[in-house]
Design a protein around this motif. Structure first.
Motif, mmCIF file in Angstrom:
data_model
loop_
_atom_site.group_PDB
_atom_site.id
_atom_site.type_symbol
_atom_site.label_atom_id
_atom_site.label_comp_id
_atom_site.label_asym_id
_atom_site.label_seq_id
_atom_site.Cartn_x
_atom_site.Cartn_y
_atom_site.Cartn_z
ATOM 1 N N LYS A 71 0.817 -1.212 0.000
ATOM 2 C CA LYS A 71 0.000 0.000 0.000
ATOM 3 C C LYS A 71 0.854 1.267 0.000
ATOM 4 N N PHE A 72 2.167 1.104 -0.020
ATOM 5 C CA PHE A 72 3.076 2.258 0.044
ATOM 6 C C PHE A 72 2.679 3.170 1.215
ATOM 7 N N SER A 73 2.397 2.544 2.348
ATOM 8 C CA SER A 73 1.939 3.336 3.486
ATOM 9 C C SER A 73 2.812 3.116 4.709
ATOM 10 N N PHE A 74 2.796 4.092 5.581
ATOM 11 C CA PHE A 74 3.565 4.033 6.835
ATOM 12 C C PHE A 74 2.781 4.860 7.855
ATOM 13 N N ASN A 75 1.662 4.314 8.294
ATOM 14 C CA ASN A 75 0.769 5.052 9.178
ATOM 15 C C ASN A 75 1.253 5.042 10.623
ATOM 16 N N LEU A 76 1.053 6.143 11.272
ATOM 17 C CA LEU A 76 1.463 6.312 12.676
ATOM 18 C C LEU A 76 0.261 6.051 13.571
ATOM 19 N N ARG A 77 0.494 5.329 14.672
ATOM 20 C CA ARG A 77 -0.616 5.007 15.570
ATOM 21 C C ARG A 77 -0.206 5.187 17.031
ATOM 22 N N LYS A 78 -1.225 5.451 17.828
ATOM 23 C CA LYS A 78 -1.044 5.446 19.285
ATOM 24 C C LYS A 78 -2.395 5.074 19.882
ATOM 25 N N PRO A 79 -2.443 4.076 20.749
ATOM 26 C CA PRO A 79 -3.732 3.596 21.242
ATOM 27 C C PRO A 79 -4.480 4.596 22.123
ATOM 28 N N SER A 80 -3.754 5.454 22.841
ATOM 29 C CA SER A 80 -4.417 6.364 23.765
ATOM 30 C C SER A 80 -3.583 7.646 23.860
ATOM 31 N N VAL A 81 -4.091 8.718 23.260
ATOM 32 C CA VAL A 81 -3.311 9.957 23.215
ATOM 33 C C VAL A 81 -3.457 10.743 24.511
ATOM 34 N N GLN A 82 -2.457 11.587 24.737
ATOM 35 C CA GLN A 82 -2.457 12.462 25.897
ATOM 36 C C GLN A 82 -2.385 13.906 25.419
ATOM 37 N N TRP A 83 -2.749 14.816 26.316
ATOM 38 C CA TRP A 83 -2.709 16.229 25.968
ATOM 39 C C TRP A 83 -1.311 16.639 25.494
ATOM 40 N N SER A 84 -0.283 16.017 26.085
ATOM 41 C CA SER A 84 1.104 16.346 25.744
ATOM 42 C C SER A 84 1.506 15.873 24.346
ATOM 43 N N ASP A 85 0.640 15.115 23.697
ATOM 44 C CA ASP A 85 0.934 14.693 22.316
ATOM 45 C C ASP A 85 0.565 15.762 21.299
ATOM 46 N N THR A 86 -0.033 16.844 21.756
ATOM 47 C CA THR A 86 -0.347 17.941 20.855
ATOM 48 C C THR A 86 0.932 18.432 20.190
ATOM 49 N N ALA A 87 0.961 18.358 18.865
ATOM 50 C CA ALA A 87 2.182 18.669 18.121
ATOM 51 C C ALA A 87 1.872 18.566 16.636
ATOM 52 N N GLU A 88 2.898 18.819 15.838
ATOM 53 C CA GLU A 88 2.784 18.579 14.404
ATOM 54 C C GLU A 88 3.639 17.362 14.068
ATOM 55 N N TYR A 89 3.085 16.494 13.254
ATOM 56 C CA TYR A 89 3.735 15.226 12.936
ATOM 57 C C TYR A 89 4.045 15.182 11.445
ATOM 58 N N PHE A 90 5.294 14.834 11.137
ATOM 59 C CA PHE A 90 5.752 14.788 9.751
ATOM 60 C C PHE A 90 6.208 13.379 9.400
ATOM 61 N N CYS A 91 5.687 12.881 8.313
ATOM 62 C CA CYS A 91 6.160 11.635 7.741
ATOM 63 C C CYS A 91 7.279 11.963 6.746
ATOM 64 N N ALA A 92 8.282 11.130 6.677
ATOM 65 C CA ALA A 92 9.393 11.392 5.772
ATOM 66 C C ALA A 92 9.868 10.095 5.134
ATOM 67 N N VAL A 93 10.308 10.216 3.905
ATOM 68 C CA VAL A 93 10.800 9.069 3.144
ATOM 69 C C VAL A 93 12.186 9.404 2.620
#
Lengths: 112, 113
Positions: A71-93
């Motif tokens: 699928k040419f995919s690389f999905n990011l997961r987290k089962p239970s997020v916290q307020w401190s996870d507020t951020a910007e997330y970048f995928c890179a190849v």
């Protein structure tokens, strides 16, 4: 055109919700895959990376990502997020030694 | 040093002026990269240095942009005759080997007025 696509520009979740951020790339051949995180006011930090082997990669702070080659995919997961996870997330190849291409980023807002 | 150091952290300049942005990579990292992060955009590759090899300049958006790396360490990105569209955060990163992820600096926020 060769590219890295992040499907969601802004995701808003409540604490304890599960997270999945999509990332697709359009390069053929061997690639190295990364997720970076940028917390407010801070610089980019490496969250996790995939080179080879087990396609399920575990990173820091409870994050994981799954490489699905078909699928040419690389999905990011987290089962239970916290307020401190507020951020910007970048995928890179990384397609060559000297060229890492980044997605446009996904802003995650976690409501307390 | 312990991390990648960039200076200045903020720069406001008038349109048409030249600016120089500095990057001091992690000691021992042979590879150095410059990226640009514009509002709402991803990270745009600008230029790459690897050891003593000729740099890969394929990402530089115009001939107003240039960069050099002296002694395999500190790098300077120069933008001549700045334009408003040059306003962005300029990020420098270094890495130790070809397989590694990058360590990023905090960036220089350039505002052209």
């Amino acid at each position: 055109a060769q590219s890295v696509s992040q499907h969601n520009h802004h995701v808003i979740l409540s604490e304890a919700a599960s997270l999945e951020l999509g990332c697709n790339y359009s390069y053929g051949g061997t690639v190295n895959l990364f997720w970076y995180v940028q917390y407010p006011g801070q610089h980019l930090q490496l969250l996790l990376k995939y080179f080879s082997g087990d396609p399920l990669v575990k990173g820091i702070k409870g994050f994981e990502a799954e490489f699905i080659k078909s699928k040419f995919s690389f999905n990011l997961r987290k089962p239970s997020v916290q307020w401190s996870d507020t951020a910007e997330y970048f995928c890179a190849v990384k397609i060559t030694n000297n060229d890492m291409r980044f997605g446009a980023g996904t802003r995650l807002t976690v409501k307390p | 040093g312990a991390g990648v150091s960039q200076s200045p952290s903020n720069k406001v300049t008038e349109k048409g002026k030249d600016v120089e942005l500095r990057c001091d990579p992690i000691s021992g990292h042979t590879a150095l990269y410059w990226y640009r992060q514009s509002l709402g955009q991803g990270l745009e590759f600008l230029i790459y240095f690897q050891g003593n090899s000729a740099p890969d300049k394929s990402g530089l958006p115009s001939d107003r942009f240039s960069a050099e790396r002296t002694g395999g360490s500190v790098s300077t990105l120069t933008i001549q005759r700045t334009q408003q569209e040059d306003s962005a955060v300029y990020l420098c990163a270094s890495s130790y080997d070809r397989l590694g992820g990058y360590t990023f600096g905090s960036g220089t926020r350039l505002t052209v007025v």
